[in-house]
Write an enzyme that holds these catalytic residues in place. Structure first.
Site, PDB file in Angstrom:
ATOM      1  N   THR A  28       0.821  -1.200   0.000  1.00 49.24           N
ATOM      2  CA  THR A  28       0.000   0.000   0.000  1.00 49.24           C
ATOM      3  C   THR A  28       0.857   1.253   0.000  1.00 49.24           C
ATOM      4  O   THR A  28       1.860   1.325   0.710  1.00 49.24           O
ATOM      5  CB  THR A  28      -0.937   0.006   1.220  1.00 49.24           C
ATOM      6  OG1 THR A  28      -1.830  -1.088   1.096  1.00 49.24           O
ATOM      7  CG2 THR A  28      -1.733   1.288   1.309  1.00 49.24           C
ATOM      8  N   ARG A  56     -10.230 -10.169  -4.847  1.00 50.21           N
ATOM      9  CA  ARG A  56     -10.255  -9.882  -3.416  1.00 50.21           C
ATOM     10  C   ARG A  56     -10.292  -8.375  -3.190  1.00 50.21           C
ATOM     11  O   ARG A  56      -9.610  -7.617  -3.859  1.00 50.21           O
ATOM     12  CB  ARG A  56      -8.996 -10.444  -2.773  1.00 50.21           C
ATOM     13  CG  ARG A  56      -8.723  -9.912  -1.380  1.00 50.21           C
ATOM     14  CD  ARG A  56      -7.345 -10.333  -0.923  1.00 50.21           C
ATOM     15  NE  ARG A  56      -7.052  -9.862   0.404  1.00 50.21           N
ATOM     16  CZ  ARG A  56      -6.374  -8.749   0.679  1.00 50.21           C
ATOM     17  NH1 ARG A  56      -5.932  -7.967  -0.291  1.00 50.21           N
ATOM     18  NH2 ARG A  56      -6.138  -8.405   1.924  1.00 50.21           N
ATOM     19  N   GLY A  58      -9.364  -5.772  -0.302  1.00 50.21           N
ATOM     20  CA  GLY A  58      -8.702  -5.616   0.993  1.00 50.21           C
ATOM     21  C   GLY A  58      -9.283  -4.436   1.750  1.00 50.21           C
ATOM     22  O   GLY A  58     -10.373  -3.942   1.451  1.00 50.21           O
ATOM     23  N   ASP A  59      -8.538  -3.988   2.715  1.00 53.93           N
ATOM     24  CA  ASP A  59      -9.005  -2.893   3.563  1.00 53.93           C
ATOM     25  C   ASP A  59      -8.889  -1.526   2.907  1.00 53.93           C
ATOM     26  O   ASP A  59      -9.615  -0.596   3.253  1.00 53.93           O
ATOM     27  CB  ASP A  59      -8.187  -2.877   4.852  1.00 53.93           C
ATOM     28  CG  ASP A  59      -6.700  -2.702   4.555  1.00 53.93           C
ATOM     29  OD1 ASP A  59      -6.131  -3.538   3.826  1.00 53.93           O
ATOM     30  OD2 ASP A  59      -6.113  -1.715   5.027  1.00 53.93           O
ATOM     31  N   GLY A  81      -5.063  -6.958   5.294  1.00 50.69           N
ATOM     32  CA  GLY A  81      -6.358  -6.321   5.104  1.00 50.69           C
ATOM     33  C   GLY A  81      -7.520  -6.994   5.810  1.00 50.69           C
ATOM     34  O   GLY A  81      -8.378  -6.315   6.377  1.00 50.69           O
TER      35      GLY A  81
END
Ligand code: ASP
Length: 153
Positions: A28, A56, A58-59, A81
């Protein structure tokens, strides 16, 4: 899946696997900015985590999980995440900044993350312009600019 690969993959067929599995690689890139009126914006981009299924989420794109800003401050998370989502970590950290400066809010969130087995890191700015950062993963690169001065760690 990673556990299965660690224990079951034949190294003859996956010669680079061992070195991948040794690293905690998170991809990130994030930034938090405060304007002269004290308004805070947070932005992030991620490559996700290796060995996860295509599609997927993630956060990072989930407001409150990996990314959040309100009147108390702005927060950006990196790391695992799925765990960050469960903890709603960016929102929680911004909530801590109602009472605490950014660095203490980050420390409190990382304590909680560690207790829950969540690995990663946080950057934050509170409404007074204090910065906070920390991680419980192997590494995290971060820097900030204040008053024209760049501070790199
Ligand atoms: N948090 C990101 C994710 O789970 C990974 C990262 O921080 O690089 O997708």
């Amino acid at each position: 899946m990673i556990r299965q690969l660690k224990s079951g993959a034949d190294p003859r067929f996956f010669p680079k696997l061992a070195s991948f599995l040794r690293q905690e690689r998170y991809g990130t890139v994030g930034a938090i900015a405060m304007d002269r009126d004290g308004k805070i914006a947070v932005a992030a981009s991620t490559g996700g985590i290796m060995l996860h299924l295509p599609g997927r989420v993630g956060d990072t794109p989930i407001i409150g999980a990996g990314t959040y800003a309100n009147q108390h401050g702005g927060v950006l998370a990196t790391g695992h995440g799925e765990e960050i989502i469960k903890l709603n970590l960016a929102f929680r950290t911004a909530g801590f900044m109602e009472q605490l400066p950014a660095q203490k809010a980050v420390a409190r969130s990382l304590d909680l993350a560690s207790k829950c087995g969540c690995k990663g890191g946080l950057i934050a700015i509170d409404r007074r312009g204090n910065v906070g950062f920390g991680f419980n993963s192997q590494a995290m690169s971060y820097a900030y600019v204040a008053g024209g001065e760049v501070v790199v760690f």
